[in-house]
Design an enzyme around this catalytic site. Sequence first.
Site, short mmCIF file in Angstrom:
data_model
loop_
_atom_site.label_atom_id
_atom_site.label_comp_id
_atom_site.label_asym_id
_atom_site.label_seq_id
_atom_site.Cartn_x
_atom_site.Cartn_y
_atom_site.Cartn_z
N GLU A 156 0.84 -1.20 0.00
CA GLU A 156 0.00 0.00 0.00
C GLU A 156 0.87 1.25 0.00
OE1 GLU A 156 -2.48 0.92 3.40
OE2 GLU A 156 -4.04 1.72 2.10
N GLY A 214 3.64 2.02 10.64
CA GLY A 214 3.37 1.46 11.97
C GLY A 214 2.95 0.01 11.84
N ALA A 215 2.09 -0.24 10.86
CA ALA A 215 1.60 -1.59 10.60
C ALA A 215 0.85 -1.55 9.27
CB ALA A 215 0.66 -2.03 11.72
N MET A 216 0.57 -2.73 8.74
CA MET A 216 -0.15 -2.80 7.45
C MET A 216 -1.16 -3.91 7.49
SD MET A 216 -0.70 -1.74 4.43
CE MET A 216 -1.96 -2.54 3.44
N GLU A 217 -2.37 -3.59 7.08
CA GLU A 217 -3.51 -4.48 7.30
C GLU A 217 -3.70 -5.58 6.27
OE1 GLU A 217 -3.73 -1.19 6.42
OE2 GLU A 217 -5.33 -0.86 4.96
N GLU A 264 -5.61 -2.10 12.89
CA GLU A 264 -5.40 -3.03 11.76
C GLU A 264 -6.53 -4.05 11.68
OE1 GLU A 264 -3.27 -2.08 9.68
OE2 GLU A 264 -2.45 -0.60 11.07
N HIS A 282 -9.50 -2.63 10.00
CA HIS A 282 -9.31 -2.59 8.54
C HIS A 282 -9.76 -3.87 7.86
CE1 HIS A 282 -7.41 1.10 7.42
NE2 HIS A 282 -6.33 0.94 8.15
N GLU A 298 -8.92 4.85 6.46
CA GLU A 298 -8.07 5.25 7.59
C GLU A 298 -8.83 5.98 8.69
OE1 GLU A 298 -5.58 3.83 7.97
OE2 GLU A 298 -4.90 3.21 5.99
#
Length: 1016
Positions: free
Chosen positions: A290, A423-426, A459, A462, A481
């Site tokens: 992303e 930070g993180a990815m869903e 996450e 999401h 978001e």
Amino acid sequence: MESFDEERAPLPRNMIENSMFEEEPDVVDLAKETTPSYPLDPDDVVYEPRTSRLLVRGLAENDADEDEEDYESSARLLGMSFMNRSSNQRTSASAFIRQEPSSFCSMPSTKTLVAGVFILVLVASMVMVIYFLPGCTFTKDGCKKTNASQEVVFPISESGEPFPWADLRLPGAVVPVHYNILLHPNLTTMTFKGTVSITMTLQQDTDKLILHSSNMKISRATFEGKEVKPLEYKLWQQIAITFPELKKGQQCTLKLEYSANLSNSYDGFYNSSYLDTTGTRRVLAATQFEPLAARKAFPCFDEPAFKATFSVKIKRESRYISLSNMPKTSTTPLPDGLLLDEFEKSVTMSTYLVAFIVANMSSVSRNVSGTQVSVYAVPDKKDQVHYALDSAAKLLEFYNEFFDINYPLSKLDMVAIPDFLAGAMENWGLITFRETTLLVGNHSSPLDKQLVTSVIAHELAHQWFGNLVTMMWWNDLWLNEGFASYMQYMSIEKLFPELDIDNEFLNVRFRALAKDSLNSSHPISSVVKTPEQVEEMFDSVSYEKGASILLMVNSTLNDGEFRKGVIEYLKKFKNRNTVNEDLWNSLSSVSKLPSGVAEMMNTWTLQKGFPLVTVDRTGSKVKLSQEHFLLDAGNFTSKNLWHIPLTYVNDSCSIASDCKQVFLLKEKSANLDIPAGVKWLKFNYKNEGFYIVDYGVEGWKALIDALQQDVNVLSHDDRAALVNNMFMLSRLGKVSFRQVLNLLDYMSNETETTPLTEALGQLMHMLRMLEKRQDLNLVGRMQAYIIGHFQALMDSQLWEEESSVAKQTLRFTLLEISCSFNRGNCTDKAMAVFNNWVASNGTDHIPGDLMRVVFTQAAKTEDGWNTLLQAYRHSIYDLEKRKMLEALASTQNVSKIVWILKAGLSGSVIQNQELPLVISTVCKSFAGYLYAWNFVKENWEKITQRFPIGSFAIQNIIVSTTSQFSTKLQLQELQNFFSSLKDKGSQMRSVEEAAETIKLNIQWMDKNLDTLRNWL
Ligand SMILES: [Zn+2]
């Protein structure tokens, strides 16, 4: 997928509406004149202005000079350089091919008529019109629309042939249905080989296929079993295959074999590495797609609306494991000693959610309502995964119930990646995290747990908002978001009340107000075209303002309506893509609001900024008026109006939620009647609305008097909001600094975290700017003011373990300030705690919230700094390491500042992902901030190789290095530097924001320095 045909308009509906609010009056927005329905011939979409209206506009004009100008403005706006272009090249075919103007629908010229060929032309025209009639009907305006010198500028592909597509967005003629992907990453050579086979269906007749591919070498391509040669246009990361026309409804297959390097930046299929506890460097391969990087791992239709299913196979060495979105179905040994893992066919999803990892990892798992939830970490950190597993289990059950749709996959992996930028990815079923946002060691404080729980909650939300229902295009990123952010606060408040997340959410809303008060801000739903613009959507407006306005809607609707509307939305659009209005319509369908939700909320999402509400009371009459709250460094005037669901309480009932009264302010001003005996009014109950209120001199005085008698007449959220609004109004010039100080006088009785941290944060911001101007006299007086007001609280803090997150937050804020002022009460205690910690070899525990205060104090000495650096190298607790890093970067010693900035960039001792944190910390000190700016300028090329232009990391670096500048010289310097970058970042919104912030700082200094000298 099934809705693609109907819903994929050339320009998303809200983009068209958006254009009403754009400030580009000189640009002809052809979108407004275009029917949003799908053109009959998709190959003609290029004539449509969906993503390149300026290009079209330029081409529609005859004047050569204007043409030239328009090319340039198009290029600038599209964020690219049109290479090798000169005026003579333009007319030749060397850089662009221009199609001959299509003339079949144009009227014959007068000259022709005069030349006496009237009859001939008439007959010819009639024949042509009849012959081409269907071709003229593809817009509402028929032929009129297409006859304006429709010259299409096709770029030149790598092979020198014209590339058959001239738009950043892909055509909609062909849509992918299924991808078969085989990958073989080699972690020794850091390269990978891949094969992708894409099954597609034709939505329209077409003779070409355009898809994305970036930085890969395609060795073989077959289309429908026949070998073909793809054309590539690198600048737009597109490849094309042409073929004899195929008909609508047909299926076709494209197979590509390719190879590429594992990426060195943090996107695509990239290599991540870390030092293990023995000091050995370990490597792994992970993905971050992303927004636009799936195309770096496999050729694909890399736009969120092109949903498809994916079957992934990965070849690996036996010392690694591989993970992907779906559960693994088999592992087969291969003759060459490698293993082949095969994964289940995925659910229907967008390309940016695909993920795979090849690494050496350990995990723990648990079954939660039929889903196997696992947390993975590198072997050294396998003991730090349990907190995340417990939290995720609770949250998954909560969301299954709240959304009334069960999480659709049978597994959910959460993986801590050692070197990871976001930070993180869903990614669906395979969520990736930084180690600091997933791993919790024994030493972690409740505040650390708040961070980890927040990121997991975000996450997981999401998986429904974003994964199950996805925005049509990046202009509506906030649907992903904003919603995930709002759900994170809502779910944690319900499930983990001990984490005091409501305080954090209040701060988030204050932060969003500050960002959105600038003219350089943008509507939540904004026009987005270039890759840089897509990257820049990942900002405070999409996340924080998005979450703030969702809170406002929820608190305006009746109980339960919000959830009902959300469930309706998710069920209706499951596996599909949406625009802004789809959400509002779902909420409207279940709400009893007299006017629709869409009508109200469009005023919040389609225009930038927020309102200032002015309250003017005379007895029982209250006049309410609204205007755009704009910290204006220029002379911009705004006529924006909002539909504001105003709430208010008064002295007779002010705390409980049923005290709240509501008034919808839609016009510029309106009148409200209140009982005559009311002593004071407080608007925006608990700051649930996204606006600021000015009560006028009398109104403020009544509130301040009431607080001075008893702070508990208002909730702590309301008190914090008064502090915030007062400072914001002072920046706007609506209240005097004297009034700010009057309000702060009530603080001697204040004990709650949010009002205190808000006041301290605002005062420290001013102090830091004064420090940077080296106005030492004023700095001293400001410090004395802060100590005078807050020393009792500072000195009463205990240095022991504290379980309340709110108390921890207040404690570290107070002690950080106290120690930074070199107050012996603080510094002596901090050094004593540090020395004990060193003497115990790190086993003597320092409360997590105090670590940064203690380490920062220690880092002021040579020994302390060196000890910390050693500890930093060896610690396996990332949350603790981060606090050490901040302490190391807070040094005032120039040679250490130089070292740490270089180390952050080189990525050996300090991982590259931490460079933005290193820079922002260095910038806090006087010694560091000028050096950091030079460092950023000198290393811009290297920095932007690692972090994409426009990304959150780059935004952060620009804002932190320049936000404390307050002189004209510094402004000039910023502008000179960024304008010299051209396509390497000069067009970024964060640059505009930085320039505006400096101008506002200059203005603020001009206006307030004397005032401060008088009043402090
Ligand atoms: Zn998110």
